[in-house]
Every structure is written in C-alpha cells, then in structure tokens.
Design a protein around this motif. Structure first.
Motif, PDB file in Angstrom:
ATOM      1  N   ASP A   1      -8.137  -2.607   8.791  1.00  0.00           N
ATOM      2  CA  ASP A   1      -7.153  -1.387   9.509  1.00  0.00           C
ATOM      3  C   ASP A   1      -6.636  -1.274   9.361  1.00  0.00           C
ATOM      4  O   ASP A   1      -6.065  -2.361   9.960  1.00  0.00           O
ATOM      5  N   ILE A   2      -5.303  -0.257   9.419  1.00  0.00           N
ATOM      6  CA  ILE A   2      -3.630  -0.390   9.142  1.00  0.00           C
ATOM      7  C   ILE A   2      -3.399  -0.586  11.213  1.00  0.00           C
ATOM      8  O   ILE A   2      -4.141   0.187  11.744  1.00  0.00           O
TER       9      ILE A   2
ATOM     10  N   TYR B   1      -7.894  -9.475   2.898  1.00  0.00           N
ATOM     11  CA  TYR B   1      -8.015  -8.012   2.316  1.00  0.00           C
ATOM     12  C   TYR B   1      -9.523  -7.700   2.720  1.00  0.00           C
ATOM     13  O   TYR B   1     -10.235  -8.745   3.356  1.00  0.00           O
ATOM     14  N   LYS B   2      -9.634  -6.430   3.847  1.00  0.00           N
ATOM     15  CA  LYS B   2      -9.020  -4.738   3.228  1.00  0.00           C
ATOM     16  C   LYS B   2      -8.563  -5.443   5.459  1.00  0.00           C
ATOM     17  O   LYS B   2      -9.960  -4.547   5.439  1.00  0.00           O
TER      18      LYS B   2
ATOM     19  N   TYR C   1     -11.197  -6.168   9.955  1.00  0.00           N
ATOM     20  CA  TYR C   1     -11.464  -5.443   8.353  1.00  0.00           C
ATOM     21  C   TYR C   1     -12.314  -3.873   8.564  1.00  0.00           C
ATOM     22  O   TYR C   1     -12.252  -3.326   9.492  1.00  0.00           O
ATOM     23  N   ASP C   2     -11.898  -3.855   7.445  1.00  0.00           N
ATOM     24  CA  ASP C   2     -11.963  -2.190   7.073  1.00  0.00           C
ATOM     25  C   ASP C   2     -13.651  -1.702   7.721  1.00  0.00           C
ATOM     26  O   ASP C   2     -15.138  -2.056   7.473  1.00  0.00           O
TER      27      ASP C   2
ATOM     28  N   ASP D   1      -3.096  -2.434   4.309  1.00  0.00           N
ATOM     29  CA  ASP D   1      -4.701  -2.899   4.608  1.00  0.00           C
ATOM     30  C   ASP D   1      -4.804  -4.462   4.773  1.00  0.00           C
ATOM     31  O   ASP D   1      -5.438  -4.927   4.177  1.00  0.00           O
TER      32      ASP D   1
ATOM     33  N   ARG E   1       0.337  -1.020  -0.482  1.00  0.00           N
ATOM     34  CA  ARG E   1       0.141   0.062  -0.367  1.00  0.00           C
ATOM     35  C   ARG E   1       0.781   1.682   0.283  1.00  0.00           C
ATOM     36  O   ARG E   1       0.319   2.397   0.604  1.00  0.00           O
TER      37      ARG E   1
END
Length: 577
Positions: free
Chosen positions: A470-471, A467-468, A476-477, A516, A242
């Motif tokens: 949160d850093i 994927y995906k 997940y997102d 991510d 990323r």
C-alpha cells in the motif's frame, strides 16, 4: 689573516649561510671552490645572494640501482644531530647567542631522488655523502617545513627537484624518482597528479592500440594507477515508480546506504513506469550524488529510464555509450513493457546494462519467457564499439557480446501458492523462511530449468518481497484484489570470465514508500582489464547542464538547511530568555 696568494678556507665543519653546497665542492673541495672572506663592514649574519638555479633534467636510472641506494631515515638524521654519528660533510656554523633563528634548507636531503650537478662537474649520485647535522634552528623550522616552504624558496637557491609519483589510493609502489619529506622544504608546490615524462609524450605512444604502450590512456599503467586491485565498485538499482509524479523527499537511503562505508565508482539506476518529468528525476540523482559524479549516459524507452553516473575522474577511460531498445507489447500505445540496453567499454572491459519490464499477471509465465527471448535477440549492441572478444559472441544473444552484463528490472515473476500460504511464511522468522519463499518463486524455478537468463546469477536474497505494498505504508496490498507479495524486482549478473563479478550487498530500500514497489539495489565489485586506445572514446563527454543544475540545487538546499537551523537556534534562545 690569509695572504693574497692563499685562498681562505672555511672553518672546520662550517660554510656560509644562505647558499647551498655545490656538488663539485662536496666531492672535491679545491682553492677555486672555497668561499672568499666576508666584505669589511658586512653583517656576518646576512645571507649571501643566491646563485641562479640551473635548469637541468635528471638522469634516468634503472629500478635496481635505485633500490640499492640507501636513504638515511629521519631517526638517523636526529641521531646525527645529537652527535651519535660523526658527519664528514660541511656543517652550518652555530648561530650566535641571542640572534634570531635563521631559515636553512637541508640541501643534501632536497637532492634525494635526483641526480644533479653544478657547473662543469660530472653528475653524482645523491646520498653518497653522509647527512650533515642540523642546528637547533633547523629543527624549529623543520617542524613546520610545509608552512615555511615558500619563504625558504624565495631566500635560497633551489636545487633540481623531481616530483614524487602520485597515488590516488593506498598501496601503490613508490616511484624511484620520489623525494623524501625534506624535499617539500624547498618546493614551491606539489601535486597529487602523476608526473608525465617529456620523453613519453614525445614518443607519440598514444592511440597506438597497444596494451602496454607507455602512456597509453587505457593501458595497464594507467589502470594500475587508478585501480591497483583492478576492481571497479558498481551500484545497480531498479525501481518501478508506478508513474507517480511525487518523488521521495530524499534519495540518500537508496543511493548512499549506510551499510556502505564508501560510495561506488559507477551508479546505474533503471526505472520502470517512471515519473512524467524525467529531467527532474535525473536532477535529483545528480543532486544526491554530488559534484564528484557526472551523468555519463541517459536513455529512455517510453516510461523505461536508465541513468549512468560515474566518478568524474574516470570519465576519460570510457568509450562512447550506445543504447538499444525493444518493445514487447506491440499493441500498446504507451511503451510500458519492453527493455532498454546500454553498453560501453571501460578501459578494456565491456559492460552491458539492461533494464526490463516483463508482462504482468500471476499465471503469465510463458509470456514473460517470450519477453526475455525477444530482448536477447533484438537488442542491437554493440554497434561502433568493438567487441572485446568476438570469438565468444553469438548473433542470437546480446549477453554473449559483452564481458560483464547486469540485467535488472520488474520481471513480474510471482510467488505461487496463493497469498494465504505466502503470508503465513512471512509471519514466521524471516531468516528461516526466505528459502521457503524462494521455493515458491517462479523465476527461481525457471532459471533452474534453464529456460531463462542462461548463465546469469543472483546474489542471495535476505529481504522481504518488494511487491505489492500500500502506498505510503509497510503493509502488503489491502485492496480487493489482494495481490500476493512477490519478488518481482530483481538484479541479475553474468560474466564471460568466472569470478569477475563479486556481489557485496543485495537489498531493498524500505524507506521509500511513494510506490507500490520497493526499490531493489545491489553493490558489486567487478574486475577490469586494460584496453587499447583505438576505440571510439567518449573523451570526457557528460551532461554539463544537468551537472550545474544539480550542484546549484544541492548548494541552495544546504543554505536553506543552515538558515533553518539558525532560525531554530534563535527561537530557542528567545524562549529560554
């Protein structure tokens, strides 16, 4: 006292100390071969000056003759010392009471494995005479033979020795020229490198292009020496970084997973949306793998990176490394989507590694299929390195022109059905619902149709979608887009010969959270075949500057760790006191 006309004979079973029994004396003892009396006033315990060793080459014997020869075992030697079996050979005289233990060499055993002679006598086979019994002093020295070897080698004359055939791994057949453990007593040094016969070098057998040529660099003999089972351990990893500038503090969990007892022979790491400092990334890889590995090849296409690290012992068996690139997003100023291919031949097996970044988007399946088609048609490999099997190759598909193919990257295929349905499956038991998740996987469906990755396979998936995230977190997102968790990062493989590639492990690295995406890696065993020396060889070429930088940084980091530990221990002592 014998007269002048009569040569003195040694005492029964005895001979002077410090000199080896000559071969002709052992076969037929005569008046000229018998030792003379000691000089008047001489120390009876002093070793005589050894004769100068005579350089000679061992006679060659066929393997069948060597197999018939029986070498006494160590147990039989000990039994002979205790008087269990009589010895017809000469024996050393017993040391007087109170005298210091003397060093003695088992000449009969040192000659094991070679054919030797002395003077004008005819060659003889060692082992025809029974082993002589050894004294107590011999046993004391034999228990520490490796440490006393240099002293013995200095004081006693050395018989001709042939080095034992080396082994880089267990299970290799013992060479017919191998000496037993007694040979180390009089050897100045020995090596784990395989002995090279002078005649093999004189025969000019190198670079003849023969699979079975004696001494061929890529031939069957050399392959069997390094890989008795003809199996190469390969590590393949893919990671969408990323574009993060910050690298993980440690790459051990990715490159050196605890599930693997041993490291792999070849490491291939592909990166999509790589960090801005590509050199720093490669240095970190070198630092993690250590001095036993070197960078065989490094290639880049925009922010697509690929690095190949190989064990430094194996770099001589590689051909030149060739690379080719494909851009699938023409209108983009930055090359973020496309493919990077690297190919080379190892011994007689050709490898192709492709890392790709396909078009993103939940509904853009057709675009991703087009990216695949462009890649297999446009990658121009191989160029100078010969195709190992041109009769099975196709000009329209690069994957048909190599024996073993690994294709990995961020393929961007998603799980269909929406995030709610996917999260509901994730909340249940993972072992039960991985199959249910893969039924929603776009890539799995397209491969079953035969519209993409024809002939490729994928190891069984037993990990969460990569994927995906949160850093920095395991969730997940959680942004407003609420992207659906998916298996976007994959490792696929294909082989010309069925069963050549065996997957060992397929997993993701959950401890690296700077992106991510979670890195995905696979461990494989790949069958390797012998090759011909008439191909463009890499000839040991590797990135020397990167190697030195990585090893220097590795050493400095270890010194810092030790210093920090020392400081911590000192602080703890002060606190207690």
């Amino acid at each position: 006292m014998p007269t002048k006309a009569e040569a003195p004979r040694p005492a029964e079973g005895g001979m002077p100390r410090g000199a080896p029994p000559a071969a002709d004396q052992e076969l037929a003892a005569g008046p000229q071969g018998s030792p003379g009396p000691p000089a008047a006033g001489a120390d009876p315990h002093a070793a005589e000056k050894p004769a100068q060793p005579r350089l000679q080459r061992a006679l060659s014997l066929d393997d069948r003759g060597w197999r018939r020869r029986r070498v006494p075992s160590s147990r039989e030697d000990l039994a002979a010392q205790d008087g269990a079996s009589p010895s017809r050979g000469p024996a050393w005289p017993p040391a007087p009471r109170g005298s210091p233990p003397r060093l003695s060499a088992s000449w009969g055993h040192c000659l094991s494995g070679v054919v030797g002679g002395s003077g004008g006598s005819s060659p003889r086979l060692p082992g025809l005479l029974p082993p002589r019994p050894r004294s107590t002093a011999d046993l004391d020295v034999a228990s520490d033979r490796l440490r006393s070897a240099p002293t013995v080698a200095t004081d006693l004359a050395q018989p001709p020795l042939a080095r034992a055939h080396s082994s880089l791994g267990p299970g290799r057949p013992r060479s017919p020229l191998a000496c037993d453990d007694q040979s180390l007593l009089s050897a100045r040094s020995f090596s784990l490198l395989a002995p090279i016969r002078t005649q093999d070098v004189r025969s000019r057998s190198y670079l003849e292009g023969s699979l079975l040529a004696s001494g061929a660099l890529l031939g069957a003999d050399e392959l069997a020496r390094y890989f008795p089972d003809r199996s190469l351990a390969v590590f393949v990893a893919t990671w969408n970084m990323r574009g993060q500038k910050e690298l993980p503090p440690s790459l051990d969990e990715l490159l050196l997973p605890t599930e693997a007892d041993y490291t792999q022979d070849l490491y291939v790491v592909g990166v999509q949306e790589g960090c801005s400092d590509r050199r720093e990334w490669e240095t970190r890889l070198q630092e993690t793998l250590g001095p036993r590995y070197v960078l065989l090849s490094s290639a880049a296409h925009g922010v697509l990176y690929m690095s190949l690290f190989i064990r430094r012992d194996l770099i001589w068996f590689c051909s030149e490394v060739e690379c080719s690139t494909v851009t699938t997003r023409i209108v983009s100023q930055f090359k973020t989507k496309g493919a990077l291919g690297v190919g080379f031949t190892f011994f007689g097996t050709s490898f192709l590694f492709i890392t790709s970044h396909f078009t993103s988007g939940d509904g853009k399946v057709a675009e991703r299929l087009l990216d695949y088609t462009r890649t297999v048609q446009a990658l121009a490999l191989p160029r100078n390195v010969p195709d190992t099997n041109p009769y099975q190759s196709s000009a329209a598909d690069v994957t048909t022109r190599f024996d073993e193919v690994f294709w990995f990257g961020d393929f961007n295929f998603r799980l269909s059905g929406g995030r709610v349905a996917v999260e509901a499956a994730l909340r249940r038991d993972l072992e039960v619902d991985v199959g249910a998740l893969l039924q929603r996987d776009q890539l799995t469906r397209e491969m079953e149709k035969g519209s993409i990755f024809k002939g490729f396979q994928e190891p069984d998936i037993h990990f969460l979608p990569s994927y995906k995230f949160d850093i920095g977190k395991d969730t997940y997102d959680s942004s407003s887009k609420h992207r659906t968790p998916s298996y976007t990062d994959r490792v696929l493989y294909k082989s010309r010969h069925k069963g050549d590639i065996c997957p060992v492990r397929y997993s993701s690295c959950t401890t690296i959270k700077t992106s991510d995406h979670r890195p995905v890696y696979g461990l494989f065993r790949v069958k390797v075949r012998p090759g011909r020396d008439n191909i463009p060889l890499a000839a040991g070429k590797f990135d020397r500057e990167l190697y030195l930088t990585g090893i220097r940084r590795r050493a400095n980091r270890e010194l810092q760790r030790q210093q920090a530990l020392k400081t911590h221990n000192s602080s703890a002592i002060c606190a207690v006191s």
